[in-house]
Design a protein around this motif. Sequence first.
Motif, mmCIF file in Angstrom:
data_model
loop_
_atom_site.group_PDB
_atom_site.id
_atom_site.type_symbol
_atom_site.label_atom_id
_atom_site.label_comp_id
_atom_site.label_asym_id
_atom_site.label_seq_id
_atom_site.Cartn_x
_atom_site.Cartn_y
_atom_site.Cartn_z
ATOM 1 N N GLU A 1 -1.540 0.322 -12.351
ATOM 2 C CA GLU A 1 -0.124 0.306 -12.740
ATOM 3 C C GLU A 1 0.412 -1.123 -12.765
ATOM 4 O OE1 GLU A 1 1.157 4.699 -10.927
ATOM 5 O OE2 GLU A 1 1.666 2.874 -9.830
ATOM 6 N N SER B 1 6.287 4.824 -4.088
ATOM 7 C CA SER B 1 5.055 4.929 -4.866
ATOM 8 C C SER B 1 5.230 5.932 -5.995
ATOM 9 C CB SER B 1 3.894 5.370 -3.964
ATOM 10 O OG SER B 1 3.641 4.407 -2.970
ATOM 11 N N SER B 2 4.435 5.780 -7.036
ATOM 12 C CA SER B 2 4.508 6.672 -8.191
ATOM 13 C C SER B 2 3.885 8.030 -7.871
ATOM 14 C CB SER B 2 3.764 6.060 -9.376
ATOM 15 O OG SER B 2 2.360 6.102 -9.145
ATOM 16 N N VAL C 1 0.083 7.680 -7.637
ATOM 17 C CA VAL C 1 -0.400 7.153 -6.354
ATOM 18 C C VAL C 1 -0.372 8.245 -5.295
ATOM 19 C CG1 VAL C 1 0.163 5.567 -4.459
ATOM 20 C CG2 VAL C 1 0.177 4.738 -6.825
ATOM 21 N N THR D 1 -0.769 -3.363 0.318
ATOM 22 C CA THR D 1 -0.758 -2.759 -1.018
ATOM 23 C C THR D 1 0.494 -1.924 -1.253
ATOM 24 O OG1 THR D 1 -2.157 -0.973 -0.128
ATOM 25 C CG2 THR D 1 -3.248 -2.775 -1.291
ATOM 26 N N HIS D 2 1.392 -1.894 -0.281
ATOM 27 C CA HIS D 2 2.678 -1.230 -0.492
ATOM 28 C C HIS D 2 3.712 -2.325 -0.793
ATOM 29 C CE1 HIS D 2 1.716 -1.700 3.811
ATOM 30 N NE2 HIS D 2 3.000 -1.871 4.055
ATOM 31 N N ALA E 1 -2.623 2.056 -8.060
ATOM 32 C CA ALA E 1 -1.539 1.074 -8.012
ATOM 33 C C ALA E 1 -1.920 -0.222 -8.708
ATOM 34 C CB ALA E 1 -1.155 0.799 -6.559
ATOM 35 N N ARG F 1 3.984 -1.383 -4.684
ATOM 36 C CA ARG F 1 4.256 0.045 -4.910
ATOM 37 C C ARG F 1 3.024 0.942 -4.749
ATOM 38 N NH1 ARG F 1 8.488 0.365 -9.972
ATOM 39 N NH2 ARG F 1 6.604 0.027 -11.181
ATOM 40 N N GLY F 2 2.016 0.468 -4.034
ATOM 41 C CA GLY F 2 0.850 1.295 -3.784
ATOM 42 C C GLY F 2 0.977 2.050 -2.480
ATOM 43 N N LYS G 1 -4.952 2.935 -4.006
ATOM 44 C CA LYS G 1 -4.835 1.497 -4.264
ATOM 45 C C LYS G 1 -5.299 1.183 -5.685
ATOM 46 C CE LYS G 1 -5.677 0.169 0.565
ATOM 47 N NZ LYS G 1 -6.604 -0.495 1.519
#
Length: 413
Positions: A284, A47-48, A51, A236-237, A281, A241-242, A278
């Motif tokens: 993004e 994740s960023s 996030v 959401t992952h 994400a 990438r959340g 979420k």
Amino acid sequence: MPVTATARHSAGFDALRAQDPEMADVISGETERQTGSLQLIAAENFSSPAVLAALGSALSNKYAEGYPGARHHGGCEMVDIAERIACERATALFGAEHANVQPHSGSSAVLAAYAALLRPGDTVLAMGLAHGGHLTHGSPANFSGRWFDFVGYGVDAESGLIDYDQVRALAEQHRPRAIVCGSISYPRHPDYAAFRAIADEAGAYLIADAAHPMGLIAGGAAPSPVPYADVVCATTHKVLRGPRGGMILCGPDLADRIDRAVFPFTQGGAQMHTIAAKAVAFGEAATPAFASYAHHVVANARVLAAGLAAEGFAVTTGGTDTHLITADPAPLGIGGQQARSLLAAAGLVLDTCALPYGDGRGIRLGTAAVTTQGMGAPEMADIAALFMKALREEQGTREEVRELARRFPSNSG
């Protein structure tokens, strides 16, 4: 000057180190593990920082049972805004009419979908577990297998592709209340239109379990089930990438039933920090940069699958359309469990999976995380070569893997 997220994270970790050095050591150890090895588990990603900042925010302190404008607790003005933003971004991103972003996981989302549409004892048609179905698709150890009568469809023995004639025949025979399309180890795109037609013929709901491809769908690198399915469940992952969590998309006709199935039927208070993450994400994923990323994930998976096939692995379906690869190492004289152990010892982290035909297990891997790190086709070729070095237990392989991982940091926090 404003305090940056990085500074807050550093200050928070310093406080943790002072108060609970044992747990600080665990977190430091996991960070070192992630940065010193290659994360090839198909369900994982990085994740960023944005996030992660939402996940570690003050929203974690807020109790918020219910939905925006109809909470069971006071002081929900800001979290109501956060949830509305998350729902608006989700519906815009996926072209859906209604989104519920409260499910704590993909399994929670599927449970809520079943609760909304089914009654205990109903018949459900889903991919068999040995062919790639998820635990929530009828495992006797899971609520799904205990509460509903699951019938499993599978893949063709030669091609490894879904046998839609079999799906149609089983639907005609069993007249299920719902049909589930989705898998944890099927590397090709489902034919959602075919599933819709079969569901209509059988008078069944169509539930798409899109946990794995949802990020690819967001980036335009995979077809969407939204126009075809009555309900779409997802995480959401993974490629998206959340944060770790789930979501449900549906039309307005089922919106109230879905919402009531999530809360109060299957869950209590919403995790507002996760819902905010979420939303970040989803924002993004709506960018051109994410679309480029999603297409690179697939391109990398195809290169890696071809590299493994060239090394002697039996790659199922002959390749992949997604981020996901499944392969049988048996032609190399090794089983899936042993292969995973040898690869893990070299810092190549992945899973095993069931193989549809035969008694052995294969390996399952994905390219979402390594693509987030910035790796491309040359590195995928390197990884395929490293697989063989690891299986031959060559000296120095672990250091090669560590060096490759450090050349491409995740930048996730």
